[in-house]
Design a protein around this motif. Structure first.
Motif, PDB file in Angstrom:
ATOM      1  N   ILE A 185       0.866  -1.178   0.000  1.00 47.96           N
ATOM      2  CA  ILE A 185       0.000   0.000   0.000  1.00 47.96           C
ATOM      3  C   ILE A 185       0.905   1.230   0.000  1.00 47.96           C
ATOM      4  CG2 ILE A 185      -1.933   1.159   1.123  1.00 47.96           C
ATOM      5  CD1 ILE A 185      -2.515  -1.730   0.272  1.00 47.96           C
ATOM      6  N   PRO A 186       1.009   1.953  -1.112  1.00 48.16           N
ATOM      7  CA  PRO A 186       1.966   3.071  -1.213  1.00 48.16           C
ATOM      8  C   PRO A 186       1.687   4.160  -0.181  1.00 48.16           C
ATOM      9  CG  PRO A 186       0.411   3.101  -3.046  1.00 48.16           C
ATOM     10  CD  PRO A 186       0.203   1.812  -2.328  1.00 48.16           C
ATOM     11  N   GLY A 187       2.768   4.548   0.520  1.00 43.55           N
ATOM     12  CA  GLY A 187       2.651   5.583   1.534  1.00 43.55           C
ATOM     13  C   GLY A 187       2.309   5.056   2.917  1.00 43.55           C
ATOM     14  N   TYR A 188       1.958   3.768   2.978  1.00 38.20           N
ATOM     15  CA  TYR A 188       1.561   3.170   4.267  1.00 38.20           C
ATOM     16  C   TYR A 188       2.394   1.926   4.581  1.00 38.20           C
ATOM     17  CZ  TYR A 188      -2.491   6.222   3.842  1.00 38.20           C
ATOM     18  OH  TYR A 188      -3.310   7.317   3.722  1.00 38.20           O
ATOM     19  N   GLU A 189       3.619   1.902   4.069  1.00 33.67           N
ATOM     20  CA  GLU A 189       4.476   0.725   4.280  1.00 33.67           C
ATOM     21  C   GLU A 189       4.733   0.455   5.762  1.00 33.67           C
ATOM     22  OE1 GLU A 189       5.132   2.157   0.144  1.00 33.67           O
ATOM     23  OE2 GLU A 189       5.026   3.111   2.117  1.00 33.67           O
ATOM     24  N   ALA A 190       4.820   1.502   6.570  1.00 30.99           N
ATOM     25  CA  ALA A 190       5.085   1.327   8.006  1.00 30.99           C
ATOM     26  C   ALA A 190       3.901   0.696   8.735  1.00 30.99           C
ATOM     27  CB  ALA A 190       5.417   2.681   8.639  1.00 30.99           C
ATOM     28  N   PHE A 191       2.727   0.717   8.091  1.00 31.36           N
ATOM     29  CA  PHE A 191       1.519   0.191   8.737  1.00 31.36           C
ATOM     30  C   PHE A 191       1.067  -1.131   8.120  1.00 31.36           C
ATOM     31  CE2 PHE A 191       1.475   4.831   8.991  1.00 31.36           C
ATOM     32  CZ  PHE A 191       1.367   5.017  10.368  1.00 31.36           C
ATOM     33  N   THR A 206      -9.122 -16.407  -4.410  1.00 32.25           N
ATOM     34  CA  THR A 206      -8.582 -16.083  -3.079  1.00 32.25           C
ATOM     35  C   THR A 206      -7.208 -16.704  -2.866  1.00 32.25           C
ATOM     36  OG1 THR A 206     -10.795 -15.894  -2.117  1.00 32.25           O
ATOM     37  CG2 THR A 206      -8.986 -16.315  -0.596  1.00 32.25           C
ATOM     38  N   LEU A 207      -7.094 -18.002  -3.171  1.00 29.78           N
ATOM     39  CA  LEU A 207      -5.834 -18.715  -2.929  1.00 29.78           C
ATOM     40  C   LEU A 207      -4.731 -18.290  -3.901  1.00 29.78           C
ATOM     41  CD1 LEU A 207      -7.280 -22.283  -2.228  1.00 29.78           C
ATOM     42  CD2 LEU A 207      -6.473 -20.598  -0.571  1.00 29.78           C
ATOM     43  N   THR A 208      -5.103 -17.675  -5.030  1.00 30.78           N
ATOM     44  CA  THR A 208      -4.109 -17.206  -5.997  1.00 30.78           C
ATOM     45  C   THR A 208      -3.360 -15.983  -5.476  1.00 30.78           C
ATOM     46  OG1 THR A 208      -5.371 -18.067  -7.872  1.00 30.78           O
ATOM     47  CG2 THR A 208      -3.776 -16.324  -8.341  1.00 30.78           C
ATOM     48  N   THR A 209      -4.072 -15.051  -4.848  1.00 26.83           N
ATOM     49  CA  THR A 209      -3.433 -13.813  -4.395  1.00 26.83           C
ATOM     50  C   THR A 209      -2.956 -13.870  -2.947  1.00 26.83           C
ATOM     51  OG1 THR A 209      -5.588 -12.885  -3.745  1.00 26.83           O
ATOM     52  CG2 THR A 209      -4.808 -12.415  -5.971  1.00 26.83           C
ATOM     53  N   LEU A 210      -3.526 -14.786  -2.151  1.00 24.93           N
ATOM     54  CA  LEU A 210      -3.193 -14.844  -0.714  1.00 24.93           C
ATOM     55  C   LEU A 210      -1.697 -14.955  -0.427  1.00 24.93           C
ATOM     56  CD1 LEU A 210      -5.177 -16.741   2.010  1.00 24.93           C
ATOM     57  CD2 LEU A 210      -2.709 -16.967   1.921  1.00 24.93           C
ATOM     58  N   PRO A 211      -0.934 -15.860  -1.087  1.00 22.84           N
ATOM     59  CA  PRO A 211       0.492 -16.020  -0.723  1.00 22.84           C
ATOM     60  C   PRO A 211       1.317 -14.749  -0.875  1.00 22.84           C
ATOM     61  CG  PRO A 211      -0.255 -17.845  -2.098  1.00 22.84           C
ATOM     62  CD  PRO A 211      -1.334 -16.818  -2.137  1.00 22.84           C
ATOM     63  N   THR A 212       1.183 -14.051  -2.004  1.00 29.48           N
ATOM     64  CA  THR A 212       2.025 -12.873  -2.217  1.00 29.48           C
ATOM     65  C   THR A 212       1.564 -11.689  -1.379  1.00 29.48           C
ATOM     66  OG1 THR A 212       0.690 -12.298  -4.160  1.00 29.48           O
ATOM     67  CG2 THR A 212       2.732 -13.505  -4.550  1.00 29.48           C
ATOM     68  N   VAL A 213       0.245 -11.520  -1.234  1.00 30.78           N
ATOM     69  CA  VAL A 213      -0.278 -10.381  -0.470  1.00 30.78           C
ATOM     70  C   VAL A 213       0.087 -10.491   1.005  1.00 30.78           C
ATOM     71  CG1 VAL A 213      -2.372  -9.194   0.311  1.00 30.78           C
ATOM     72  CG2 VAL A 213      -2.173  -9.919  -2.070  1.00 30.78           C
ATOM     73  N   MET A 214      -0.184 -11.640   1.603  1.00 25.92           N
ATOM     74  CA  MET A 214       0.060 -11.789   3.041  1.00 25.92           C
ATOM     75  C   MET A 214       1.556 -11.887   3.346  1.00 25.92           C
ATOM     76  SD  MET A 214      -2.892 -11.334   3.969  1.00 25.92           S
ATOM     77  CE  MET A 214      -2.426 -11.274   5.676  1.00 25.92           C
ATOM     78  N   ARG A 215       2.332 -12.478   2.441  1.00 25.30           N
ATOM     79  CA  ARG A 215       3.781 -12.539   2.643  1.00 25.30           C
ATOM     80  C   ARG A 215       4.380 -11.141   2.632  1.00 25.30           C
ATOM     81  NH1 ARG A 215       7.765 -15.675  -1.490  1.00 25.30           N
ATOM     82  NH2 ARG A 215       6.936 -14.009  -2.801  1.00 25.30           N
ATOM     83  N   LEU A 216       3.841 -10.275   1.747  1.00 24.95           N
ATOM     84  CA  LEU A 216       4.323  -8.904   1.676  1.00 24.95           C
ATOM     85  C   LEU A 216       3.928  -8.122   2.928  1.00 24.95           C
ATOM     86  CD1 LEU A 216       4.256  -6.624  -1.434  1.00 24.95           C
ATOM     87  CD2 LEU A 216       3.450  -5.743   0.743  1.00 24.95           C
ATOM     88  N   LEU A 217       2.680  -8.254   3.353  1.00 28.83           N
ATOM     89  CA  LEU A 217       2.190  -7.484   4.499  1.00 28.83           C
ATOM     90  C   LEU A 217       2.804  -7.958   5.818  1.00 28.83           C
ATOM     91  CD1 LEU A 217      -1.605  -7.135   3.593  1.00 28.83           C
ATOM     92  CD2 LEU A 217       0.173  -5.392   3.376  1.00 28.83           C
ATOM     93  N   TRP A 218       2.993  -9.269   5.949  1.00 27.49           N
ATOM     94  CA  TRP A 218       3.524  -9.812   7.210  1.00 27.49           C
ATOM     95  C   TRP A 218       5.048  -9.726   7.297  1.00 27.49           C
ATOM     96  CZ3 TRP A 218       0.099 -14.839   7.343  1.00 27.49           C
ATOM     97  CH2 TRP A 218      -1.131 -14.530   7.946  1.00 27.49           C
TER      98      TRP A 218
END
Length: 320
Positions: free
Chosen positions: A19-25, A76-88
């Motif tokens: 999320i651009p501008g919200y990397e710290a969150f 759901t399962l297609t995007t979950l790995p990259t999205v959650m890996r990036l956020l976590w």
């Protein structure tokens, strides 16, 4: 600008964007994303379990609904790995092969959702406008063939995109605009003539993103004409109620889909955060909302969910 040709793609990777501008969150942003993914997985799995267990629901309408639930689960399962890996974990890199695989499944399931909704609109048209012929027109065998045709349509639509994109050299810039791989996003990184890709993408938009909604609107126009010709007010309300859940599912898919296509093509000057927000809504809204819509608006599904829950509770108490 330097190029990356196909011979060097074994070491080539893309860099995803959160999320651009919200990397710290990102860790806090991951909480609602996790909730959305959990709701999608539990909701669609529950609908599949209900339809599988209840023999009375092995009818075309509910078989199409199970196809929709499978599609939403796949999306759901297609995007979950990259999205959650990036956020976590702030893992931004994705390999060339993994990105292309995600692109294939992401667009494939997206087109599949559109195709299933089109098939469901045909089912509603036959049920309301040709009720006496419904059982003979839409048999379970015909429904299965429609399912196979949908699968073939989507695979054959997406595969040329992969081959056309894979043959092109990529620039030295690896940075994507989203936390997953979209064709519209990856094509920007190509250092070559992309007119063939653009024309093929335009043809796909016309054949799926435009044609499917037009046919759905046409089916609803015929349904509405048939409903208005119904003598009783009760019959009209019942017919409209039968179509309401499908109509809401159509809106949930096509409003974000059209918005995403329009912003990528005609609104490149808007803030990048707007692109990211629309893309996330486009991918998360249908898998999250469809189980809720059909659970609330479809009495048979709602009753099946209650039976499933109480059956498990009884088994649990018996074991005790």
């Amino acid at each position: 600008m330097s190029r990356m040709n196909n011979t060097a793609q074994s070491t080539f990777y893309f860099i995803l964007t959160g999320i651009p501008g919200y990397e710290a969150f990102h860790i806090w942003i991951s909480i609602p994303f996790s909730c959305f993914y959990i709701i999608s997985i539990i909701g669609n799995t529950t609908i599949l379990a209900v339809i599988h267990k209840d023999a009375s629901l092995h009818q075309p309408m509910y078989l199409f609904l199970s196809m929709l639930a499978l599609t939403d689960l796949g999306l759901t399962l297609t995007t979950l790995p990259t999205v959650m890996r990036l956020l976590w974990f702030n893992v931004l890199k994705i390999s060339f092969e993994a990105c292309f695989a995600q692109l294939f499944f992401l667009h494939g399931f997206s087109f599949m959702e559109s195709s299933v909704l089109l098939a469901m609109s045909f089912d509603r048209y036959v049920a309301i406008c040709r009720p006496l012929h419904y059982a003979s027109i839409l048999t379970n065998e015909v429904t299965r063939r429609i399912g196979v045709a949908i699968l073939c349509r989507c695979v054959l639509a997406v595969l040329p995109c992969l081959f056309l994109l894979k043959r092109l050299p990529f620039c030295s810039s690896h940075l994507l605009s989203h936390s997953y791989c979209l064709h519209q996003d990856m094509i920007r990184l190509v250092c070559a003539d992309t007119r063939v890709n653009s024309w093929y993408g335009f043809a796909l938009i016309m054949l799926i993103v435009v044609l499917d909604p037009v046919l759905i609107v046409l089916s609803y126009a015929l349904i509405l004409r048939s409903i208005l010709g119904t003598a009783t007010r009760t019959g009209r309300i019942k017919a409209l109620n039968n179509c309401l859940s499908h109509f809401l599912a159509v809106l949930v898919l096509y409003v974000p889909m059209v918005s995403l296509s329009m912003t990528h093509r005609f609104a490149k000057h808007v803030p990048h955060l707007v692109h990211v927000a629309i893309a996330n809504i486009y991918l998360l809204a249908p898998p999250v909302m469809n189980p809720i819509i059909y659970s609330v608006k479809t009495k048979q599904i709602r009753r099946g969910i209650f039976h499933l829950i109480f059956q498990r509770k009884l088994k649990f108490l018996e074991k005790k």
